[in-house]
Enzyme design. Structure first.
Site: not given
Length: 247
Positions: A25, A73
């Site tokens: 991330d 996503n």
């Protein structure tokens, strides 16, 4: 089918995790802090993957699983999603020969049905080319979500029960595990999330029931092999009881 036997030499770091899973991330924030588009950060993050994979053997890490693209996503902008899919295609095309020559076996987990057929063909080709490698087992979670994985596994299990290939009385935790995307992999020992966020984002929920977790502030493009080594040493110092109590 069980994972291939471990044939690596004695690692420099002993007592560390054999299987590390990473939620990579912070690519977008890393790029934005430099006044660049988010995709610039994703490209930097892809380069970091290469360095981390190469560091694994000396740390005794036989299995590395990375979270590349989640089922959630798809909610990102069309430009970012398209850019990521292009990056995945370029990464596979560029890295295939090096991954093969360095003894890395690559697998992909996740639902491939929504992915571009050309990308899926590249994924299959990389898996096939590296299937005999055993130095490091790199698993890339692409269009992956743990709840989706369990739902798909349950559907397959239910089909086998309906067709008389599986007795409902034989269904237990071990049975379901055999239907998961990760069925040939050991459970992760250590799960790392970068960028300062302290959540697991639907990643390997079933498999990580007894994993150790590390949440670090480092943005993924800045995550170094040295930091991975530090986290592996931390893991080796932990008292892992798996629900039991020391006498």
């Amino acid at each position: 089918m069980s994972p291939a036997a471990d044939t690596t030499t004695e690692p420099v770091l002993t007592g560390g995790p054999r299987h590390v899973a990473i939620i990579m991330d912070g690519n977008g924030r890393w790029a934005q802090a430099r006044g660049r588009p988010r995709l610039f950060g994703h490209h930097a993050g892809a380069r970091r993957v290469r360095e981390v994979v190469r560091a694994c053997p000396d740390l005794g890490v036989k299995y590395l699983t990375i979270f590349a693209f989640s089922t959630e996503n798809w909610k990102r902008t069309q430009v970012e999603v398209a850019g990521l899919m292009s990056l995945f295609r370029r990464y596979i095309a560029k890295e295939t020969k090096d991954l093969y020559s360095e003894g890395v076996r690559v697998r992909f987990i996740g639902d491939r049905d929504r992915l571009d057929p050309k990308l899926v063909d590249l994924m299959r080709g990389l898996e096939e080319m590296t299937r005999s490698n055993d130095k490091v087992h790199l698993t890339i979670a692409l269009n992956y979500g743990s709840r989706d994985e369990v739902a798909r596994a349950t559907k397959l299990l239910a089909r086998d029960v309906a067709q008389g290939q599986l007795d409902p009385e034989d269904v237990n935790e071990e049975t379901l595990t055999r239907y998961l995307d990760t069925r040939v992999l050991p459970d992760p020992d250590l799960v790392i999330r970068t960028s300062g966020e302290a959540r697991i984002s639907n990643f390997l929920l079933w498999q990580s029931a007894y994993a150790e977790y590390e949440f670090v502030d480092t943005l993924w493009p800045d995550f170094s092999p040295e930091e991975l080594a530090r986290l592996c040493r931390n893991y080796g110092a932990r008292d892992r009881r798996f629900g039991a109590v020391r006498a």
